[in-house]
Scaffold this active site. Sequence first.
Site, PDB file in Angstrom:
ATOM      1  N   ARG A   1       5.979   5.048   1.891  1.00 19.95           N
ATOM      2  CA  ARG A   1       4.869   5.995   2.107  1.00 19.95           C
ATOM      3  C   ARG A   1       4.741   6.241   3.601  1.00 19.95           C
ATOM      4  O   ARG A   1       5.022   5.333   4.399  1.00 19.95           O
ATOM      5  CB  ARG A   1       3.583   5.361   1.557  1.00 19.95           C
TER       6      ARG A   1
ATOM      7  N   HIS B   1       7.063  -7.576  -2.179  1.00 23.95           N
ATOM      8  CA  HIS B   1       6.884  -6.832  -0.923  1.00 23.95           C
ATOM      9  C   HIS B   1       7.826  -7.360   0.156  1.00 23.95           C
ATOM     10  O   HIS B   1       7.671  -7.021   1.332  1.00 23.95           O
ATOM     11  CB  HIS B   1       5.445  -6.998  -0.410  1.00 23.95           C
TER      12      HIS B   1
ATOM     13  N   SER C   1      -4.584   2.848   4.271  1.00 27.34           N
ATOM     14  CA  SER C   1      -4.832   2.204   2.981  1.00 27.34           C
ATOM     15  C   SER C   1      -4.886   0.683   3.153  1.00 27.34           C
ATOM     16  O   SER C   1      -5.739   0.000   2.566  1.00 27.34           O
ATOM     17  CB  SER C   1      -3.713   2.607   2.014  1.00 27.34           C
TER      18      SER C   1
ATOM     19  N   GLY D   1       2.217   2.556  -2.844  1.00 26.36           N
ATOM     20  CA  GLY D   1       2.294   3.146  -4.183  1.00 26.36           C
ATOM     21  C   GLY D   1       2.974   2.219  -5.182  1.00 26.36           C
ATOM     22  O   GLY D   1       3.502   2.677  -6.202  1.00 26.36           O
ATOM     23  N   THR D   2       2.927   0.931  -4.907  1.00 26.37           N
ATOM     24  CA  THR D   2       3.563  -0.063  -5.781  1.00 26.37           C
ATOM     25  C   THR D   2       3.011   0.012  -7.210  1.00 26.37           C
ATOM     26  O   THR D   2       3.779   0.090  -8.184  1.00 26.37           O
ATOM     27  CB  THR D   2       3.262  -1.494  -5.262  1.00 26.37           C
TER      28      THR D   2
ATOM     29  N   ARG E   1      -8.431   3.543  -4.662  1.00 26.88           N
ATOM     30  CA  ARG E   1      -9.322   4.075  -3.635  1.00 26.88           C
ATOM     31  C   ARG E   1      -9.349   5.605  -3.673  1.00 26.88           C
ATOM     32  O   ARG E   1     -10.239   6.202  -4.240  1.00 26.88           O
ATOM     33  CB  ARG E   1      -8.886   3.532  -2.270  1.00 26.88           C
TER      34      ARG E   1
ATOM     35  N   SER F   1      -1.210   9.559 -13.617  1.00 30.17           N
ATOM     36  CA  SER F   1      -1.954  10.267 -12.570  1.00 30.17           C
ATOM     37  C   SER F   1      -3.051   9.345 -12.029  1.00 30.17           C
ATOM     38  O   SER F   1      -3.483   8.403 -12.710  1.00 30.17           O
ATOM     39  CB  SER F   1      -2.589  11.540 -13.136  1.00 30.17           C
TER      40      SER F   1
ATOM     41  N   PHE G   1       4.482 -10.347  -9.840  1.00 30.42           N
ATOM     42  CA  PHE G   1       4.643 -10.250  -8.384  1.00 30.42           C
ATOM     43  C   PHE G   1       5.244 -11.586  -7.924  1.00 30.42           C
ATOM     44  O   PHE G   1       4.567 -12.615  -7.992  1.00 30.42           O
ATOM     45  CB  PHE G   1       3.238 -10.049  -7.818  1.00 30.42           C
TER      46      PHE G   1
ATOM     47  N   LYS H   1       0.789  -1.233   0.000  1.00 25.59           N
ATOM     48  CA  LYS H   1       0.000   0.000   0.000  1.00 25.59           C
ATOM     49  C   LYS H   1       0.827   1.293   0.000  1.00 25.59           C
ATOM     50  O   LYS H   1       0.361   2.355   0.415  1.00 25.59           O
ATOM     51  CB  LYS H   1      -1.001   0.041   1.174  1.00 25.59           C
TER      52      LYS H   1
HETATM   53  P1  A3P Z   1      -5.183   4.609  -1.074  1.00 25.40           P
HETATM   54  O1  A3P Z   1      -5.748   3.351  -0.507  1.00 25.40           O
HETATM   55  O2  A3P Z   1      -4.722   5.565  -0.003  1.00 25.40           O
HETATM   56  O3  A3P Z   1      -6.062   5.259  -2.069  1.00 25.40           O
HETATM   57  P2  A3P Z   1      -0.157  -0.330  -3.690  1.00 25.40           P
HETATM   58  O4  A3P Z   1      -0.155  -0.234  -5.175  1.00 25.40           O
HETATM   59  O5  A3P Z   1       1.204  -0.377  -3.083  1.00 25.40           O
HETATM   60  O6  A3P Z   1      -1.075  -1.398  -3.219  1.00 25.40           O
HETATM   61  O7  A3P Z   1      -0.720   1.056  -3.145  1.00 25.40           O
HETATM   62  C1  A3P Z   1      -2.071   1.387  -3.314  1.00 25.40           C
HETATM   63  C2  A3P Z   1      -2.272   2.828  -2.911  1.00 25.40           C
HETATM   64  O8  A3P Z   1      -1.704   3.672  -3.927  1.00 25.40           O
HETATM   65  C3  A3P Z   1      -3.748   3.167  -2.827  1.00 25.40           C
HETATM   66  O9  A3P Z   1      -3.840   4.210  -1.865  1.00 25.40           O
HETATM   67  C4  A3P Z   1      -3.999   3.662  -4.243  1.00 25.40           C
HETATM   68  O10 A3P Z   1      -5.164   4.426  -4.397  1.00 25.40           O
HETATM   69  C5  A3P Z   1      -2.740   4.483  -4.468  1.00 25.40           C
HETATM   70  N1  A3P Z   1      -2.471   4.766  -5.880  1.00 25.40           N
HETATM   71  C6  A3P Z   1      -2.494   3.917  -6.926  1.00 25.40           C
HETATM   72  N2  A3P Z   1      -2.229   4.567  -8.067  1.00 25.40           N
HETATM   73  C7  A3P Z   1      -2.021   5.856  -7.738  1.00 25.40           C
HETATM   74  C8  A3P Z   1      -1.722   7.041  -8.485  1.00 25.40           C
HETATM   75  N3  A3P Z   1      -1.580   7.017  -9.807  1.00 25.40           N
HETATM   76  N4  A3P Z   1      -1.582   8.198  -7.800  1.00 25.40           N
HETATM   77  C9  A3P Z   1      -1.728   8.233  -6.456  1.00 25.40           C
HETATM   78  N5  A3P Z   1      -2.027   7.162  -5.699  1.00 25.40           N
HETATM   79  C10 A3P Z   1      -2.174   5.990  -6.337  1.00 25.40           C
END
Ligand code: A3P
Length: 283
Positions: free
Chosen positions: A122, A100, A130, A43-44, A249, A220, A74, A41
């Site tokens: 993060r 991870h 998240s 920003g992967t 989300r 974005s 993964f 969570k």
């Molecule tokens: P939130 O749950 O706070 O919205 P991961 O990919 O490591 O599982 O992380 C997921 C988090 O990154 C989620 O956060 C998701 O919405 C956010 N995310 C995914 N793509 C994004 C983007 N292009 N810009 C900003 N946040 C992003």
Amino acid sequence: MQRKLTVVEGMALAEDIAREWEQIQSFQARDGDVLLDTYPKSGTTWMQEIIDLIMHNGDEQICRRAAIYERIPFIELLHLMKPGLDEVNVMPSPRILKSHLPVNLVPPSFWKHNCKVIYVARNPRDTATSYYHFDKILQFHPHPNSWENYLERFMKGDVGWGSWYDHVRGFWEQKEKLNVLYIFFEDIKKTPLQQIQKVARFLGKDLPDETLARIVQLSSFEHMKDNPMANYSGFPEEILDQSQAGFMRKGKVGDWKTLFTVQQNELFEEEYRRKMDGCSLTF
Ligand code: A3P
């Protein structure tokens, strides 16, 4: 799926992943592979899309050739979904792979081949927030029954892939030795072009400003949310049940304020100071 955690080498891990631990550890990286590693969570998926766009010079069509989890596999899930180990073994180089795992548990072949590592961190409050929402829909982790209880578990490292504190510290403390580019979610949010340029240079790509600007736009939150090849909409439902809430989300900084009480925030701060004592990393 089992919705159950076990402990592997001192780290909490889903039973469904732990049972393939030996196969995961013996994963064979090759020269030129790049590892994207994060605590969950952090920003992967965002960084996966950025890297793929960089590698393909911002070409939107090419980057829609397959879902993001197929373009960048993964390594802990190769036994649970496609692409599996056989497909990944025959992927052409340079492969970009996601994990991870904490630095001490990355399959040793990555270090043997001096693979480059991109690490995204993060801030822990947003990560926990998240993760709480995500664990409701992720079918191989225990369902978080209340936020209060989940936050306690997060602080103890009793969530999938273990302690956030050990994870971010581990990579931070070894980043020079192991050729790790350490990037922050909040920085990508604030200065996307600069961060994307940093990643591109690390990957040996010198991209013109207009390509970098296009990558900023294509990666974005709004754009990815509407892109079926980036928004996880086709991900196997037996692993991720998106019938109630989707993967993409909010993508914001500071969403923790919607969950933390004042008292939880104070407790969290105290614990943070204890766990991060002596570390030069700041959030
Ligand atoms: P939130 O749950 O706070 O919205 P991961 O990919 O490591 O599982 O992380 C997921 C988090 O990154 C989620 O956060 C998701 O919405 C956010 N995310 C995914 N793509 C994004 C983007 N292009 N810009 C900003 N946040 C992003």
